[in-house]
Design a protein around this motif. Sequence first.
Motif, short mmCIF file in Angstrom:
data_model
loop_
_atom_site.label_atom_id
_atom_site.label_comp_id
_atom_site.label_asym_id
_atom_site.label_seq_id
_atom_site.Cartn_x
_atom_site.Cartn_y
_atom_site.Cartn_z
N SER A 1 0.47 -0.58 0.13
CA SER A 1 -0.10 0.05 -0.08
C SER A 1 1.24 1.29 0.44
CB SER A 1 -0.76 0.06 1.39
OG SER A 1 -1.19 -1.04 1.06
N LEU A 2 0.20 2.25 -0.69
CA LEU A 2 1.51 3.41 -1.52
C LEU A 2 0.37 4.71 -1.75
CD1 LEU A 2 4.45 2.18 -3.36
CD2 LEU A 2 4.56 3.24 -0.73
N THR A 3 0.57 5.63 -1.10
CA THR A 3 -0.37 7.10 -0.79
C THR A 3 -0.22 7.30 -2.49
OG1 THR A 3 1.35 8.18 -0.73
CG2 THR A 3 -0.09 8.22 0.86
N ALA A 4 -0.66 7.91 -3.55
CA ALA A 4 -0.96 8.45 -4.24
C ALA A 4 0.12 9.01 -5.62
CB ALA A 4 -1.64 9.32 -4.95
N GLY A 5 1.22 8.81 -5.89
CA GLY A 5 2.39 8.99 -6.38
C GLY A 5 2.81 8.31 -7.43
N ILE A 6 4.15 8.69 -7.45
CA ILE A 6 5.38 8.20 -8.85
C ILE A 6 6.69 7.94 -8.09
CG2 ILE A 6 6.76 8.51 -10.56
CD1 ILE A 6 5.27 11.43 -11.41
N TYR A 7 6.86 6.85 -7.88
CA TYR A 7 8.09 5.72 -7.79
C TYR A 7 8.94 4.85 -8.43
CZ TYR A 7 4.35 6.10 -3.49
OH TYR A 7 3.96 6.84 -2.68
N VAL A 8 9.42 4.65 -8.05
CA VAL A 8 10.54 3.61 -8.17
C VAL A 8 11.06 2.71 -7.89
CG1 VAL A 8 12.77 3.22 -9.25
CG2 VAL A 8 12.20 5.55 -9.60
N VAL A 9 10.66 1.14 -8.21
CA VAL A 9 10.57 -0.01 -7.40
C VAL A 9 12.38 -0.39 -7.80
CG1 VAL A 9 9.49 -2.28 -7.08
CG2 VAL A 9 7.95 0.03 -7.57
N LYS A 10 12.71 -0.79 -6.91
CA LYS A 10 14.47 -2.05 -7.31
C LYS A 10 13.71 -3.31 -6.03
CE LYS A 10 19.17 -0.84 -7.40
NZ LYS A 10 19.56 -2.53 -7.88
N ALA A 11 13.74 -3.91 -7.72
CA ALA A 11 14.14 -5.08 -7.18
C ALA A 11 15.02 -6.47 -8.14
CB ALA A 11 12.67 -5.95 -7.71
N GLY A 12 16.34 -6.65 -7.27
CA GLY A 12 17.29 -7.12 -8.02
C GLY A 12 17.79 -6.39 -8.73
#
Length: 71
Positions: free
Chosen positions: A51-62
């Motif tokens: 769960s996150l608030t509205a916005g732009i995010y960068v997801v770093k996975a591996g």
Amino acid sequence: MNENGEEIRVQVAGLNGKVSIKSDEPVDVNIYDMAGRNVANRSLVSECEISLTAGIYVVKAGDAAIKVVVR
């Protein structure tokens, strides 16, 4: 990449109020907002929703870094 040198496939989707992350192998996940702050982290086994608030995010996975929009 995993210990065999194979690329780990990660799927990331921004949804309403959350981000969905799926991986074919265990991977550490970090999520950053546009200011560079780490807002969430998980050790992912196969899939999860965060769960996150509205916005732009960068997801770093591996080794992957994916930009997503959460509405």
